[in-house]
Design an enzyme around this catalytic site. Sequence first.
Site, short mmCIF file in Angstrom:
data_model
loop_
_atom_site.label_atom_id
_atom_site.label_comp_id
_atom_site.label_asym_id
_atom_site.label_seq_id
_atom_site.Cartn_x
_atom_site.Cartn_y
_atom_site.Cartn_z
N ARG A 36 46.45 59.75 65.01
CA ARG A 36 47.71 60.26 65.54
C ARG A 36 47.55 60.91 66.91
NH1 ARG A 36 51.56 64.01 61.92
NH2 ARG A 36 51.54 62.10 60.67
N HIS A 82 54.22 51.05 61.93
CA HIS A 82 54.16 52.51 62.07
C HIS A 82 55.25 53.18 61.22
CE1 HIS A 82 52.53 55.94 64.26
NE2 HIS A 82 53.76 56.40 64.46
N TYR A 127 71.22 52.59 73.47
CA TYR A 127 71.80 52.38 74.79
C TYR A 127 70.79 51.80 75.80
CZ TYR A 127 75.48 55.40 72.97
OH TYR A 127 76.49 55.95 72.21
#
Length: 752
Positions: A36, A82, A127
Amino acid sequence: MNETPELNFEGVEREPLHAFTEKAYLDYSMYVILDRALPHIGDGLKPVQRRIVYAMSELGLSASSKHKKSARTVGDVLGKFHPHGDAACYEAMVLMAQDFSYRYPLIDGQGNFGSPDDPKSFAAMRYTESRLSPYARVLLQELGQGTVEWVPNFDGTLQEPSLLPARLPNILLNGASGIAVGMATDIPSHNLREVASATIRLLEHSRSTLDDLLEHIQGPDYPTEAEIISPRADIRALYETGHGSIRMRAVYQREDGDIVITALPHQVSGARVLEQIASQMQAKKLPMVDDLRDESDHENPTRLVIVPRSRRVDVEGLMSHLFATTDLEKTYRVNLNMIGVNGRPQVKNLLVILKEWIGFRMDTLRRRLNWRLDKVDKRLHILEGLLVAYLNLDEVIRIVRYEEEPKQKLMDAFSISEIQAEAILETKLRNLARLEEMKIRAEQEELLKEKQEIETLLGSERRMKTLIRKEIQTDAELHGDARRSPIRERAAARALSEADLTPSEPVTVVLSERGWVRAAKGHDVDPAALSYKAGDGFLAAARGKSNQQVVFIDSSGRSYATAAHGLPSARGQGEPVTGRFKLPPGAAIAAVVMGQDDDLFLLASSHGYGFIGRFGDMVTRNRNGKALITLPAGARLLPPVPVGDAESQWIVAISSAGYIGVLPVSELPQMARGKGNKILGIPAKRLKSGEETLIAVQVVSEDDRLVLHVGRKFKAMDWKELQGYRIERGKRGHKLPQGWRNVDRVELGTCD
């Protein structure tokens, strides 16, 4: 009646709680560290970044393709590789697209991907649109060529690369930051051309030292044009140890009297800087600044304007203050902590990083060449079979036409392999022309030549290094650019003191007998003529500047300090000093002093001891004060006397019994605090009984006259007369003339 069922723990694994919690914590820690928070030295990426880049390549979002919705990429990453939060995944994706965060962005974003003022102000993923940047090819170009290991994804249904076959040391180029369990990483970004040049130097000369590499790598190169002002020695130490810090400073220029800031340190918000400056202006800590403006636009991403109050303002001093008190100058921690090729986290220095990466690149190239060699061998094997078929075309046609198992018959008839037989059977009729045989032989010759070249490469480490060097040079020319962050050593920034920010005006600080203090403008004030409360009167005064500190000394020998401009006006009665300081029980303010830090004063007690004190050593911010002069039991503090040139001035000491002594100032030690040395030798018995004490000390020069006041009489003593009373330090002294032995006070002046 309900009976409690018996509990059965057969077949249940038992483990002590401390062992279980320790194992669970260690497992979690290793997961956070390895999967991570920390990047790998090979491709310089964390797992989430690697998965995003790989998923985008699988979606066909190359630099030459059309942009596609970011939500599509995030969904693919979460669904396939993931299984974590979409917000965190999208934020990691946005970071790789921000050219103000990444030195060489991996993603080309379209839409609102944040701004330097607020990096997290990006639009929602539904967007924005994105695709891979051209630089991402450096990580993905060799992915399908057997260069890396493939591992199952989280549910075992797909394969994902454990690393990406980076052709450049991306770990240094884009850097990384992250917090794991018990460790963190802060790797700054660097210039591609500089890192490529240093890597080539190490490739060609394996015994290169750190200093050799630093001839190429000048230091970090952030995605901003602000200056790196860390000393070269600090930068070298950083690369030698793997940890340290880097200081960056904003760039400014003068335009028609205004100060225009054109570049800010990495990840510093212009709006935040203006807010910090404005808050100082509101607090009246920047009287020399008249106005602030933000004129940033698309053509000038950073343009902050500071308008000085006048052209007489010291711009260098003002900017030094702003560098010290705002984010216009910032320090970045550097911690070159990463996962090495051995799979373990470690803080590495620059030499080790580049050596390990070259080893990773050599292994990647070897795997790529072996993969290609295997492909060539397989193709040559097939071509040999096809050539046999063309040389025996009629027999091949007969077998294919009449035999029930043509594959096996071909294998037996021509001693070919199953793969070769399969290739013959799959050949189209249109390819059975004579011309095809010539094509096969030409391809065969070409592949044999390629095979020989690959085998030559694999057999020579020097040739492999040469190939790596050429590939690095090619990528550096394609993606490299000039350094953005110039490295210039600068003097340390210094915040303006309160004295610097306060107008310098003459003031007279007046202290009353009961400890009330006030400040009058000017030096022509007669403190004794001011009005005082009933029962109170004038005690002491000090003249100085409004931007200086005022030092008060109490009857126990402790000193206290406050700013002169903060004292109440002399138009009123003032305020009690005890409201500002916490005095010991029974103590009262006995003296007041003003001056510069290096000004010297004679500090003495009525028992005849004293020393030369520096004004700066008297100043303290502690409300409880600080110990300054040690007063023997029963002794009192005498008013401090200014000292000019200690080498050419003399001390005049007078006792209550009319004894006088004159000695050089240089015979007294300069001390920060203490009791001092004996000035005038008054017998201990007389001191103890109070019969005789030191009542006055004064410092004189050759041009001065000492005026003794006895009642209404006064006596002026010039330099020659005073020389007649010279003594050795600590001696008894000489008797004053009859009628002048009961001295009330002593001052410098004339008898006119």
